[in-house]
Design an enzyme around this catalytic site. Structure first.
Site, mmCIF file in Angstrom:
data_model
loop_
_atom_site.group_PDB
_atom_site.id
_atom_site.type_symbol
_atom_site.label_atom_id
_atom_site.label_comp_id
_atom_site.label_asym_id
_atom_site.label_seq_id
_atom_site.Cartn_x
_atom_site.Cartn_y
_atom_site.Cartn_z
ATOM 1 N N HIS A 141 0.813 -1.219 0.000
ATOM 2 C CA HIS A 141 0.000 0.000 0.000
ATOM 3 C C HIS A 141 0.848 1.272 0.000
ATOM 4 C CE1 HIS A 141 0.992 -0.067 4.278
ATOM 5 N NE2 HIS A 141 0.671 1.201 4.324
HETATM 6 C C1 UD1 Z 1 -2.083 5.768 5.442
HETATM 7 C C2 UD1 Z 1 -0.789 6.381 5.965
HETATM 8 C C3 UD1 Z 1 0.307 5.330 5.928
HETATM 9 C C4 UD1 Z 1 -0.110 4.072 6.644
HETATM 10 C C5 UD1 Z 1 -1.448 3.577 6.118
HETATM 11 C C6 UD1 Z 1 -1.932 2.422 6.954
HETATM 12 C C7 UD1 Z 1 -0.387 8.765 5.505
HETATM 13 C C8 UD1 Z 1 0.298 9.731 4.626
HETATM 14 N N1 UD1 Z 1 -0.343 7.485 5.116
HETATM 15 O O1 UD1 Z 1 -1.866 5.396 4.090
HETATM 16 O O2 UD1 Z 1 1.460 5.842 6.564
HETATM 17 O O3 UD1 Z 1 0.853 3.081 6.418
HETATM 18 O O4 UD1 Z 1 -2.416 4.636 6.210
HETATM 19 O O5 UD1 Z 1 -2.799 1.610 6.229
HETATM 20 O O6 UD1 Z 1 -0.938 9.137 6.511
HETATM 21 N N2 UD1 Z 1 -9.097 4.689 1.204
HETATM 22 C C9 UD1 Z 1 -10.282 3.982 1.178
HETATM 23 N N3 UD1 Z 1 -10.892 3.749 2.370
HETATM 24 C C10 UD1 Z 1 -10.416 4.158 3.562
HETATM 25 C C11 UD1 Z 1 -9.212 4.887 3.568
HETATM 26 C C12 UD1 Z 1 -8.569 5.129 2.382
HETATM 27 O O7 UD1 Z 1 -10.772 3.590 0.130
HETATM 28 O O8 UD1 Z 1 -11.039 3.890 4.606
HETATM 29 C C13 UD1 Z 1 -8.419 4.928 -0.086
HETATM 30 C C14 UD1 Z 1 -8.754 6.300 -0.686
HETATM 31 O O9 UD1 Z 1 -8.799 6.161 -2.059
HETATM 32 C C15 UD1 Z 1 -7.548 7.121 -0.291
HETATM 33 C C16 UD1 Z 1 -6.422 6.105 -0.314
HETATM 34 O O10 UD1 Z 1 -7.011 4.885 0.130
HETATM 35 O O11 UD1 Z 1 -7.310 8.191 -1.164
HETATM 36 C C17 UD1 Z 1 -5.265 6.450 0.583
HETATM 37 O O12 UD1 Z 1 -5.716 6.640 1.943
HETATM 38 P P1 UD1 Z 1 -4.843 7.510 2.963
HETATM 39 O O13 UD1 Z 1 -5.413 7.428 4.323
HETATM 40 O O14 UD1 Z 1 -4.625 8.857 2.407
HETATM 41 O O15 UD1 Z 1 -3.452 6.796 2.935
HETATM 42 P P2 UD1 Z 1 -3.065 5.259 3.101
HETATM 43 O O16 UD1 Z 1 -2.478 4.798 1.820
HETATM 44 O O17 UD1 Z 1 -4.178 4.496 3.697
HETATM 45 N N1 UDP Z 2 -3.484 -5.437 9.035
HETATM 46 C C1 UDP Z 2 -4.745 -6.012 9.178
HETATM 47 N N2 UDP Z 2 -5.387 -6.463 8.051
HETATM 48 C C2 UDP Z 2 -4.838 -6.381 6.806
HETATM 49 C C3 UDP Z 2 -3.548 -5.799 6.682
HETATM 50 C C4 UDP Z 2 -2.905 -5.331 7.811
HETATM 51 O O1 UDP Z 2 -5.254 -6.112 10.289
HETATM 52 O O2 UDP Z 2 -5.493 -6.814 5.840
HETATM 53 C C5 UDP Z 2 -2.812 -4.896 10.247
HETATM 54 C C6 UDP Z 2 -1.459 -5.474 10.520
HETATM 55 O O3 UDP Z 2 -1.556 -6.624 11.329
HETATM 56 C C7 UDP Z 2 -0.765 -4.325 11.253
HETATM 57 C C8 UDP Z 2 -1.391 -3.105 10.654
HETATM 58 O O4 UDP Z 2 -2.601 -3.527 10.035
HETATM 59 O O5 UDP Z 2 -1.050 -4.358 12.638
HETATM 60 C C9 UDP Z 2 -0.450 -2.520 9.640
HETATM 61 O O6 UDP Z 2 -1.089 -1.586 8.869
HETATM 62 P P1 UDP Z 2 -0.544 -1.107 7.468
HETATM 63 O O7 UDP Z 2 0.302 -2.146 6.863
HETATM 64 O O8 UDP Z 2 -1.727 -0.644 6.723
HETATM 65 O O9 UDP Z 2 0.282 0.194 7.874
HETATM 66 P P2 UDP Z 2 1.806 0.492 8.270
HETATM 67 O O10 UDP Z 2 2.180 -0.374 9.401
HETATM 68 O O11 UDP Z 2 2.631 0.286 7.039
HETATM 69 O O12 UDP Z 2 1.777 1.938 8.626
#
Ligand code: UD1
Ligand code: UDP
Length: 363
Positions: A203
């Protein structure tokens, strides 16, 4: 003591699931969900499964550009801090929700506390690196998960009120592992046998926002020696569709919706290997003795690499294939992330800090 905690994204819910109970034994907590993650499977499922109390406020910011999303969070957090006058503003990790809290906490009359302080990838192209550097420099207190984080902060002149507590994600996984083994049916649902599949998650912006990186990751995974299960973040799904890679991904991999924490821990525990660009998942793999290939050019979690448990492969086909085929004989695993009591330690330190008004006493 009155603590206001800010969460907004999936990994922050996991961290709060162990810190919130430790805090609430000792003090009042106002829990704020920024709404950065809002889909059921990225948000509600964690609150329900892990018994995290209903947030006192949900800012409902949703998805947007970095600037707009962070600005909406800043305005919302400011209002809550003014209304609730906390002694402590507590932030987790490195997301935009963390940065928004740091901007407000650094100007308000609160002690600004950063859990998971001091991590560095030394790659400023990563939005998370910018968020964590800014948050560390604005915070009054840093709770760090490993000794290396202390050195990272020292190198930037941050030496006061830095406390090694261990990693709260280790606390969380120790609580969840047995429960996941007993209750999760995710392996049966997808017809998976322990040690007979590879798990992957992708992601990170550097991969999702670059077609050639996503395509190279698919190339590497397509040749894996075992079936690959891929709980896909919605961001990745929409990029795969946009790039015309969706059909390929779903025909070569078992692409499923994101799963709840207990199902994910079960998958990770049972997988033969993991390939991921997640920060948290690299560490969870290490905690659960599952060898990891990291789909990035560097990591913040360097101790998992130096002991051989984690291999940096980047978004490159050949190193991915090699890492998924290598036989590992990994022994003498170090324990750089504490003893599983980080959350209790954090709550105790905060309580003594606010009561005494003195710098925290290290243990
Ligand atoms: C965010 C964090 C990242 C973290 C990740 C955990 C930032 C800059 N990034 O990334 O550090 O590792 O969360 O998973 O804060 N979207 C959905 N549904 C949701 C949320 C998001 O569809 O509930 C989609 C939307 O299209 C959105 C995209 O995901 O534009 C990105 O979401 P965003 O929260 O901006 O960043 P993540 O990639 O989730
Ligand atoms: N995780 C989860 N379901 C999933 C993928 C990840 O519960 O399908 C959990 C995982 O166990 C960890 C956290 O989400 O605790 C990590 O989130 P993510 O990888 O989105 O973010 P990051 O750690 O890179 O910020």
């Amino acid at each position: 003591m009155n603590v206001c905690s800010i969460v907004g994204a999936r990994p922050q819910f996991v961290k709060a699931s162990v810190v919130t109970p430790a805090l609430r034994k000792r003090c009042e907590e106002v829990l704020v969900h920024t709404g950065q993650h809002y889909d059921e499977e990225l948000s509600d499922v964690f609150f329900d499964e892990l018994g995290i109390p209903e947030p006192d406020y949900n800012l409902g910011v949703g998805s947007d550009s970095h600037g707009q999303q962070t600005a909406d969070m800043i305005a919302g957090i400011e209002e809550i801090v003014e209304r609730t006058s906390p002694d402590v503003l507590l932030l987790y990790g490195d997301t935009n929700s963390t940065l928004a809290g740091a901007v407000i906490g650094s100007k308000a009359d609160v002690t600004l506390v950063h859990i998971e302080g001091g991590l560095r990838s030394y790659n400023r192209e990563m939005p998370e690196e910018v968020n964590r550097v800014a948050t560390d420099h604005l915070s009054d207190v840093s709770f760090v998960p490993c000794e290396r984080a202390i050195e990272n902060l020292e190198a930037e002149g941050i030496t006061d009120d830095v406390y090694f507590t261990g990693d709260v994600m280790y606390d969380a996984i120790l609580k969840a592992r047995e429960r996941a083994r007993e209750t999760s049916t995710i392996l049966e649902t997808h017809g998976l046998e322990p040690d007979e599949f590879i798990l992957t998650t992708v992601h990170r912006a550097s991969n999702t926002d670059d077609r050639s990186n996503l395509a190279a990751i698919l190339d590497g995974l397509a040749n894996a020696p075992l079936p690959v299960v891929f709980p896909a973040h919605p961001r990745t799904v929409s990029c795969l569709r946009e790039y015309g890679l969706w059909e390929r991904a779903t025909s070569e991999l078992e692409v499923i919706d994101p799963v709840g924490y207990l199902d994910f821990v079960r998958l990770l525990d049972a997988a033969e290997r993991i390939a991921t660009d997640s920060g948290g998942v690299q560490k969870e793999a290490f905690f659960l003795d599952t060898p990891c290939a990291t789909l990035r050019e560097e990591t913040e979690w360097k101790a998992t690499v130096s002991c051989g448990w984690n291999v940096i492969v980047g978004p490159h086909r050949e190193p991915i294939e090699a890492a998924l085929e290598t036989e590992y004989r990994l022994e003498n695993k170090p324990q750089p992330y504490g003893d599983g009591n980080a959350s209790e330690r954090i709550a105790r330190l905060l309580e003594s800090h606010v009561e005494d008004g003195e710098p925290l006493a290290s243990e």
